[in-house]
Scaffold this motif. Structure first.
Motif, PDB file in Angstrom:
ATOM      1  N   THR A 178       6.905 -20.297 -18.689  1.00  0.00           N
ATOM      2  CA  THR A 178       6.565 -20.872 -17.386  1.00  0.00           C
ATOM      3  C   THR A 178       5.639 -19.955 -16.611  1.00  0.00           C
ATOM      4  O   THR A 178       4.632 -20.391 -16.040  1.00  0.00           O
ATOM      5  CB  THR A 178       7.848 -21.129 -16.571  1.00  0.00           C
ATOM      6  N   LEU A 179       5.943 -18.676 -16.624  1.00  0.00           N
ATOM      7  CA  LEU A 179       5.157 -17.713 -15.852  1.00  0.00           C
ATOM      8  C   LEU A 179       3.725 -17.566 -16.368  1.00  0.00           C
ATOM      9  O   LEU A 179       2.815 -17.278 -15.593  1.00  0.00           O
ATOM     10  CB  LEU A 179       5.854 -16.345 -15.872  1.00  0.00           C
ATOM     11  N   ILE A 180       3.534 -17.744 -17.656  1.00  0.00           N
ATOM     12  CA  ILE A 180       2.192 -17.587 -18.204  1.00  0.00           C
ATOM     13  C   ILE A 180       1.598 -18.921 -18.653  1.00  0.00           C
ATOM     14  O   ILE A 180       0.618 -18.947 -19.402  1.00  0.00           O
ATOM     15  CB  ILE A 180       2.147 -16.551 -19.341  1.00  0.00           C
ATOM     16  N   ALA A 181       2.180 -20.015 -18.166  1.00  0.00           N
ATOM     17  CA  ALA A 181       1.620 -21.352 -18.409  1.00  0.00           C
ATOM     18  C   ALA A 181       1.487 -21.690 -19.886  1.00  0.00           C
ATOM     19  O   ALA A 181       0.433 -22.082 -20.365  1.00  0.00           O
ATOM     20  CB  ALA A 181       0.254 -21.477 -17.708  1.00  0.00           C
ATOM     21  N   MET A 182       2.594 -21.514 -20.601  1.00  0.00           N
ATOM     22  CA  MET A 182       2.620 -21.904 -22.013  1.00  0.00           C
ATOM     23  C   MET A 182       3.857 -22.744 -22.272  1.00  0.00           C
ATOM     24  O   MET A 182       4.934 -22.412 -21.781  1.00  0.00           O
ATOM     25  CB  MET A 182       2.716 -20.655 -22.898  1.00  0.00           C
ATOM     26  N   ASP A 183       3.710 -23.778 -23.048  1.00  0.00           N
ATOM     27  CA  ASP A 183       4.894 -24.581 -23.347  1.00  0.00           C
ATOM     28  C   ASP A 183       5.771 -23.852 -24.361  1.00  0.00           C
ATOM     29  O   ASP A 183       5.386 -22.836 -24.949  1.00  0.00           O
ATOM     30  CB  ASP A 183       4.516 -25.991 -23.784  1.00  0.00           C
ATOM     31  N   ALA A 184       6.969 -24.374 -24.540  1.00  0.00           N
ATOM     32  CA  ALA A 184       7.977 -23.666 -25.338  1.00  0.00           C
ATOM     33  C   ALA A 184       7.510 -23.411 -26.764  1.00  0.00           C
ATOM     34  O   ALA A 184       7.738 -22.318 -27.305  1.00  0.00           O
ATOM     35  CB  ALA A 184       9.278 -24.467 -25.343  1.00  0.00           C
ATOM     36  N   ALA A 185       6.851 -24.391 -27.344  1.00  0.00           N
ATOM     37  CA  ALA A 185       6.424 -24.239 -28.743  1.00  0.00           C
ATOM     38  C   ALA A 185       5.364 -23.145 -28.868  1.00  0.00           C
ATOM     39  O   ALA A 185       5.381 -22.354 -29.810  1.00  0.00           O
ATOM     40  CB  ALA A 185       5.883 -25.566 -29.270  1.00  0.00           C
ATOM     41  N   THR A 186       4.467 -23.101 -27.905  1.00  0.00           N
ATOM     42  CA  THR A 186       3.390 -22.113 -27.961  1.00  0.00           C
ATOM     43  C   THR A 186       3.913 -20.701 -27.725  1.00  0.00           C
ATOM     44  O   THR A 186       3.563 -19.763 -28.444  1.00  0.00           O
ATOM     45  CB  THR A 186       2.314 -22.443 -26.911  1.00  0.00           C
ATOM     46  N   GLN A 234      -1.937 -13.317 -12.681  1.00  0.00           N
ATOM     47  CA  GLN A 234      -2.203 -14.644 -12.132  1.00  0.00           C
ATOM     48  C   GLN A 234      -3.414 -14.694 -11.214  1.00  0.00           C
ATOM     49  O   GLN A 234      -3.806 -15.765 -10.768  1.00  0.00           O
ATOM     50  CB  GLN A 234      -0.967 -15.201 -11.413  1.00  0.00           C
ATOM     51  N   GLU A 235      -4.022 -13.538 -10.968  1.00  0.00           N
ATOM     52  CA  GLU A 235      -5.243 -13.516 -10.158  1.00  0.00           C
ATOM     53  C   GLU A 235      -6.489 -13.243 -10.989  1.00  0.00           C
ATOM     54  O   GLU A 235      -7.597 -13.206 -10.448  1.00  0.00           O
ATOM     55  CB  GLU A 235      -5.123 -12.449  -9.053  1.00  0.00           C
ATOM     56  N   GLN A 236      -6.318 -13.053 -12.286  1.00  0.00           N
ATOM     57  CA  GLN A 236      -7.466 -12.759 -13.148  1.00  0.00           C
ATOM     58  C   GLN A 236      -8.196 -14.048 -13.511  1.00  0.00           C
ATOM     59  O   GLN A 236      -7.590 -15.071 -13.799  1.00  0.00           O
ATOM     60  CB  GLN A 236      -6.989 -12.064 -14.433  1.00  0.00           C
ATOM     61  N   ALA A 270       1.366 -12.349 -22.120  1.00  0.00           N
ATOM     62  CA  ALA A 270       2.814 -12.191 -22.275  1.00  0.00           C
ATOM     63  C   ALA A 270       3.228 -10.752 -21.969  1.00  0.00           C
ATOM     64  O   ALA A 270       4.189 -10.514 -21.219  1.00  0.00           O
ATOM     65  CB  ALA A 270       3.230 -12.585 -23.693  1.00  0.00           C
ATOM     66  N   LEU A 271       2.512  -9.791 -22.514  1.00  0.00           N
ATOM     67  CA  LEU A 271       2.839  -8.383 -22.265  1.00  0.00           C
ATOM     68  C   LEU A 271       2.671  -8.035 -20.786  1.00  0.00           C
ATOM     69  O   LEU A 271       3.526  -7.373 -20.189  1.00  0.00           O
ATOM     70  CB  LEU A 271       1.942  -7.470 -23.119  1.00  0.00           C
ATOM     71  N   ALA A 272       1.570  -8.482 -20.187  1.00  0.00           N
ATOM     72  CA  ALA A 272       1.305  -8.149 -18.785  1.00  0.00           C
ATOM     73  C   ALA A 272       2.392  -8.728 -17.878  1.00  0.00           C
ATOM     74  O   ALA A 272       2.825  -8.093 -16.914  1.00  0.00           O
ATOM     75  CB  ALA A 272      -0.075  -8.676 -18.375  1.00  0.00           C
ATOM     76  N   LYS A 273       2.832  -9.938 -18.196  1.00  0.00           N
ATOM     77  CA  LYS A 273       3.852 -10.559 -17.349  1.00  0.00           C
ATOM     78  C   LYS A 273       5.209  -9.897 -17.545  1.00  0.00           C
ATOM     79  O   LYS A 273       5.956  -9.690 -16.575  1.00  0.00           O
ATOM     80  CB  LYS A 273       3.913 -12.064 -17.647  1.00  0.00           C
ATOM     81  N   GLY A 294       9.825  -7.643 -16.045  1.00  0.00           N
ATOM     82  CA  GLY A 294      10.894  -7.100 -16.875  1.00  0.00           C
ATOM     83  C   GLY A 294      11.482  -8.164 -17.782  1.00  0.00           C
ATOM     84  O   GLY A 294      10.882  -9.218 -17.985  1.00  0.00           O
ATOM     85  N   GLU A 295      12.655  -7.891 -18.318  1.00  0.00           N
ATOM     86  CA  GLU A 295      13.281  -8.801 -19.268  1.00  0.00           C
ATOM     87  C   GLU A 295      13.478 -10.201 -18.690  1.00  0.00           C
ATOM     88  O   GLU A 295      13.959 -10.353 -17.582  1.00  0.00           O
ATOM     89  CB  GLU A 295      14.642  -8.217 -19.669  1.00  0.00           C
ATOM     90  N   THR A 296      13.062 -11.209 -19.474  1.00  0.00           N
ATOM     91  CA  THR A 296      13.252 -12.615 -19.090  1.00  0.00           C
ATOM     92  C   THR A 296      13.526 -13.444 -20.331  1.00  0.00           C
ATOM     93  O   THR A 296      13.332 -12.977 -21.443  1.00  0.00           O
ATOM     94  CB  THR A 296      11.976 -13.269 -18.493  1.00  0.00           C
ATOM     95  N   SER A 297      13.917 -14.680 -20.083  1.00  0.00           N
ATOM     96  CA  SER A 297      14.094 -15.581 -21.221  1.00  0.00           C
ATOM     97  C   SER A 297      12.720 -16.039 -21.707  1.00  0.00           C
ATOM     98  O   SER A 297      11.735 -16.040 -20.964  1.00  0.00           O
ATOM     99  CB  SER A 297      14.922 -16.788 -20.812  1.00  0.00           C
ATOM    100  N   GLN A 298      12.680 -16.427 -22.952  1.00  0.00           N
ATOM    101  CA  GLN A 298      11.435 -16.875 -23.564  1.00  0.00           C
ATOM    102  C   GLN A 298      10.856 -18.052 -22.790  1.00  0.00           C
ATOM    103  O   GLN A 298       9.651 -18.107 -22.521  1.00  0.00           O
ATOM    104  CB  GLN A 298      11.716 -17.271 -25.020  1.00  0.00           C
ATOM    105  N   ASN A 299      11.702 -18.965 -22.424  1.00  0.00           N
ATOM    106  CA  ASN A 299      11.269 -20.146 -21.675  1.00  0.00           C
ATOM    107  C   ASN A 299      10.688 -19.780 -20.309  1.00  0.00           C
ATOM    108  O   ASN A 299       9.638 -20.282 -19.912  1.00  0.00           O
ATOM    109  CB  ASN A 299      12.448 -21.090 -21.458  1.00  0.00           C
ATOM    110  N   GLN A 300      11.389 -18.909 -19.611  1.00  0.00           N
ATOM    111  CA  GLN A 300      10.947 -18.478 -18.290  1.00  0.00           C
ATOM    112  C   GLN A 300       9.596 -17.777 -18.394  1.00  0.00           C
ATOM    113  O   GLN A 300       8.688 -18.022 -17.589  1.00  0.00           O
ATOM    114  CB  GLN A 300      11.995 -17.544 -17.674  1.00  0.00           C
TER     115      GLN A 300
END
Lengths: 153, 153
Positions: B73-81, A24-26, B56-59, B64-70
């Motif tokens: 959110t963390l990488i600023a992509m909507d659900a479809a993307t 998030q800082e890149q 996605a990999l970096a996050k 660690g393990e998260t839901s696809q939706n979460q």
DNA sequence: TTGATATCATTTGCATACGAATGAATTTGC
DNA sequence: GCAAATTCATTCGTATGCAAATGATATCAA
């Protein structure tokens, strides 16, 4: 987390910087988010045209009739992308296509009367889009930011 | 065009600012170009992964393990993307999917061993990508730019 | 002049990106 | 405890964005 942990992390960061790669800082990640935000603001003001479509119309207004390829260069789109954009503008009657008299490879693009009306009508909205995109910054910050952004683009 | 015409245009520009809407000076247009340049630099260094896939990999490495939706959110992509991105990473064996034990709506995503190896290997390249993207700026300019860009994103 | 190169446009394939609609599962509000 | 609202994920449709391959035309160079 204790202050001791914070200190430890700072010390580690100076040595093994693999530990603190923060997505998030890149610059690329934030650039992508800033662009997303702009597109969202654009869509809120101009719902029936995308930024690339608007760019094509605005540039045609500047330069008048040009070849599809040349237009692509002017608005930073490769040949495959610009074709799709122009096709959709043509389908909506905003641009018209014609063949170059001399160089038969070239496909000339120009605004229709309707296209010219549309772009003139949209430019005030585009000004507002720019204003709103830059709203988080002060006037001085805007000047600085635009200068630096231009260097990166 | 005569000098008289140039003068006339300058005078008009002071009154009716519709005359001088310059696409290439609008923040959205330059933002799009800066982003394009970054993606191009990225591709030159990391050819077999796109910036969103890398994100996605970096996050996942971070959290660690998260839901696809979460993750989206963390990488600023909507659900479809995010679905498409994860599907492709899964097809390449870099992430694995599982169902959430309690909340049956959720699809958990995690790195595979191969995915973890890949992201660790790529992070040094990602640092270089950031460096090269920011290369047109001095150290002080970089600090300023990142601060202002973050405000816009 | 002609053969090699370069340019313009198109097509295909793949990868974001997002709105809208849908269905399943969960949480909330009363 | 149940109906309404919310959340998670998927699918569909549309629109960039770009690499690579192709065909048509134009230019260059020997």
């Amino acid at each position: 987390m204790s202050d001791g942990d914070n200190l430890l992390k700072l010390v580690e960061a100076e040595e093994a910087d693999d530990q603190d790669y923060l997505l998030q800082e890149q610059v690329g990640f934030i650039l992508r988010k800033a662009h997303q935000r702009h597109v969202s603001i654009f869509a809120a003001h101009i719902g029936d045209l995308t930024p690339p479509q608007f760019a094509a119309l605005a540039k045609l207004r500047d330069v008048g009739e040009t070849s599809q390829n040349q237009l692509g260069t002017l608005i930073a789109m490769d040949a495959a992308t610009v074709k799709g954009v122009i096709d959709r503008l043509k389908a909506r009657g905003l641009v018209e296509l014609s063949k170059h008299e001399v160089d038969k490879r070239r496909l000339l693009v120009n605004l229709t009367a309707e296209g010219r009306d549309a772009i003139e009508r949209l430019i005030p909205l585009a000004r507002e889009i720019t204003r709103e995109t830059l709203a988080p910054l002060s006037a001085k910050e805007i000047a600085t930011f635009m200068k630096l952004l231009a260097k990166l683009a």
